[in-house]
Design a protein around this motif. Structure first.
Motif, PDB file in Angstrom:
ATOM      1  N   GLY A 172      37.156  43.403  42.728  1.00  0.00           N
ATOM      2  CA  GLY A 172      38.166  42.842  42.054  1.00  0.00           C
ATOM      3  C   GLY A 172      39.655  41.943  41.644  1.00  0.00           C
ATOM      4  N   ILE A 173      39.238  41.177  43.241  1.00  0.00           N
ATOM      5  CA  ILE A 173      40.096  40.515  43.081  1.00  0.00           C
ATOM      6  C   ILE A 173      39.306  39.348  42.640  1.00  0.00           C
ATOM      7  CG2 ILE A 173      40.947  38.497  44.946  1.00  0.00           C
ATOM      8  CD1 ILE A 173      40.569  40.748  46.977  1.00  0.00           C
ATOM      9  N   ALA A 174      37.338  39.101  42.662  1.00  0.00           N
ATOM     10  CA  ALA A 174      37.302  38.008  41.518  1.00  0.00           C
ATOM     11  C   ALA A 174      37.304  37.831  40.074  1.00  0.00           C
ATOM     12  CB  ALA A 174      35.571  37.750  41.832  1.00  0.00           C
ATOM     13  N   ALA A 175      37.371  39.830  39.327  1.00  0.00           N
ATOM     14  CA  ALA A 175      37.767  39.202  38.096  1.00  0.00           C
ATOM     15  C   ALA A 175      39.283  38.660  37.956  1.00  0.00           C
ATOM     16  CB  ALA A 175      37.717  40.890  38.194  1.00  0.00           C
ATOM     17  N   LEU A 176      39.957  39.389  38.892  1.00  0.00           N
ATOM     18  CA  LEU A 176      41.463  37.818  38.753  1.00  0.00           C
ATOM     19  C   LEU A 176      40.667  37.084  38.341  1.00  0.00           C
ATOM     20  CD1 LEU A 176      44.082  38.972  38.386  1.00  0.00           C
ATOM     21  CD2 LEU A 176      44.785  38.791  41.339  1.00  0.00           C
ATOM     22  N   PHE A 177      40.744  36.036  39.148  1.00  0.00           N
ATOM     23  CA  PHE A 177      40.271  35.096  39.063  1.00  0.00           C
ATOM     24  C   PHE A 177      39.312  34.267  38.115  1.00  0.00           C
ATOM     25  CE2 PHE A 177      41.276  34.707  44.009  1.00  0.00           C
ATOM     26  CZ  PHE A 177      41.914  33.293  44.077  1.00  0.00           C
ATOM     27  N   MET A 178      38.354  35.294  37.631  1.00  0.00           N
ATOM     28  CA  MET A 178      38.302  35.210  36.573  1.00  0.00           C
ATOM     29  C   MET A 178      38.929  34.977  35.645  1.00  0.00           C
ATOM     30  SD  MET A 178      34.682  33.864  37.242  1.00  0.00           S
ATOM     31  CE  MET A 178      33.888  34.323  38.521  1.00  0.00           C
ATOM     32  N   PHE A 179      39.811  35.977  35.648  1.00  0.00           N
ATOM     33  CA  PHE A 179      40.404  35.776  34.464  1.00  0.00           C
ATOM     34  C   PHE A 179      41.404  34.383  33.725  1.00  0.00           C
ATOM     35  CE2 PHE A 179      44.799  37.591  32.691  1.00  0.00           C
ATOM     36  CZ  PHE A 179      44.929  37.792  31.242  1.00  0.00           C
ATOM     37  N   PHE A 180      41.690  33.760  35.146  1.00  0.00           N
ATOM     38  CA  PHE A 180      42.130  32.845  35.020  1.00  0.00           C
ATOM     39  C   PHE A 180      41.757  32.003  34.210  1.00  0.00           C
ATOM     40  CE2 PHE A 180      44.968  35.212  36.983  1.00  0.00           C
ATOM     41  CZ  PHE A 180      46.647  35.283  36.143  1.00  0.00           C
ATOM     42  N   ILE A 181      40.642  31.684  34.158  1.00  0.00           N
ATOM     43  CA  ILE A 181      39.764  30.654  33.823  1.00  0.00           C
ATOM     44  C   ILE A 181      40.063  29.983  32.025  1.00  0.00           C
ATOM     45  CG2 ILE A 181      37.963  30.758  35.845  1.00  0.00           C
ATOM     46  CD1 ILE A 181      36.203  32.281  33.451  1.00  0.00           C
TER      47      ILE A 181
END
Length: 389
Positions: A172-181
């Motif tokens: 879930g946290i990884a997806a959040l970082f990917m959202f901001f690329i």
């Protein structure tokens, strides 16, 4: 813009590192879940076979898809799917249904790899690709070193249930970082038209690198199996010795990626780095053949990790630079499928040969693969004037 100021690259690598931590947590947690439900290591073996088979079968298709849809969306989707599927295991008590969920989780994991490779080439300039790959490798290797130990300690203290919750949260946290690329991908016109990869797209450089990957996995798969009898030979404390040897390999991975990222010496980079890795693999085979102390073998395990890192970073970079932008995902998927298939075959053959001969004799035979690899690197130089080489 330098790598240090590339916000998309930082979000991408941090997100991938957290995702890799989730993979390590999941590996330990799923083994614990299956064993708790069945008390049978054979069922754990089935779990590992499912994951390995999915990687071989799905990788080419995952690469095909990553060339035709947004890599960013694929990265976010992969992490969110793993987040939801991992949580669902908490409510499942049927082993066969867990096997199905594990297959789906592994499919999402396999889709992540080519999408990451494609997006990485889009977020950095060509001349920055090698260092970007080294940066990514260093962060991933760090998670690979600390992830299993952290997962094991966490699960032993708070239990398997909370271990699965921790695993799902990492995705879930990884997806959040990917959202901001960055959402502005360099999409080629030919990608939008859905171009197809043909045999002519597999130029000589790509074919050689794919063959090198297979040779390395034929070497590495058997070598991983042989680590167990070697640890048993070196010490009566088998488990501790095996842990020390694998820790040395993990440390070598970190050193290798650091050398590519920070040293600036050309001997560690691109085709020279691959050639050096093949020489190191041959030396490692000799060291494992004649090593009779933990310290001596540990040093060669360290060298083994360095060689693996040098090969992985440089071969991935050359593979991307030698591929058309619209088929890089498919090439990455093909590479993953071939490498995983070779690794499984090598592990099976290594286990079979142990019934007939010593691990020392098998390591002598494994020396053939890096020698062949070094010969192929000589061939690369004669294939033509490719600017990537």
């Amino acid at each position: 813009m330098g790598l240090s100021k590339n916000r998309s690259l930082w979000n991408l690598v941090i997100g991938q590192s957290i995702s890799e931590l989730g993979n390590q947590f999941g590996y330990i947690a799923l083994i614990a879940v299956i064993y708790e439900q069945t008390s049978n290591f054979m069922n754990v073996g089935v779990l590992l076979i499912i994951k390995a088979t999915i990687r071989i079968v799905v990788s080419p298709g995952a690469g095909f898809i990553s060339d035709r849809i947004s890599s960013r969306h694929m990265l976010i989707g992969s992490d969110l799917i793993r987040f939801m599927l991992t949580i669902s295991i908490l409510f499942i008590h049927n082993t066969y249904i867990i096997y199905i969920i594990v297959a789906l989780i592994t499919m999402a994991e396999v889709c992540f790899t080519p999408a990451f490779a494609v997006y990485l080439t889009q977020t950095v300039e060509d001349h920055e690709l090698l260092k970007a790959n080294a940066f990514y490798a260093f962060s991933t290797d760090l998670m690979t070193v600390i992830g299993p130990a952290l997962a094991g300690v966490t699960i032993s203290i708070i239990g398997t249930r909370w271990g699965l919750i921790g695993d799902s949260l990492t995705f879930g946290i990884a997806a959040l970082f990917m959202f901001f690329i960055s959402s502005k991908e360099k999409v080629e016109d030919i990608k939008l038209q859905g171009s197809k990869m043909t045999i002519s797209d597999l130029n000589g450089h790509i074919i050689v690198i794919l063959i090198l990957g297979v040779l390395l996995m034929l070497y590495g798969g058997a070598a991983n199996v042989l680590m167990m009898p070697m640890a048993q030979y070196l010490s009566d404390d088998f488990e501790r010795t095996l842990g020390v040897l694998f820790s040395c390999i993990g440390t070598g991975f970190l050193i290798g990626s650091f050398l590519v990222l920070k040293s600036g010496f050309s001997v560690f980079q691109m085709e020279k780095g691959i050639s050096l890795s093949m020489v190191l693999f041959a030396l490692v085979s000799l060291g494992f053949t004649f090593g009779n102390s933990i310290i001596f073998v540990g040093v060669f395990c360290l060298v083994n990790g360095i060689a693996n890192s040098l090969f992985s970073i440089n071969s991935n970079t050359l593979l991307m630079k030698s591929s058309r932008p619209d088929i890089r995902g498919m090439i990455t998927g093909l590479d993953n499928a071939l490498s995983n298939g070779a690794s499984i075959m090598s592990m099976s053959l290594g286990s079979l040969l142990l019934a007939y001969t010593s691990y020392q004799n098998i390591f002598k035979g494994l020396m053939l693969f890096p020698i062949l690899g070094f010969s192929l690197m000589i061939l690369i130089k004669k294939l033509g004037n490719n600017p990537s080489f």
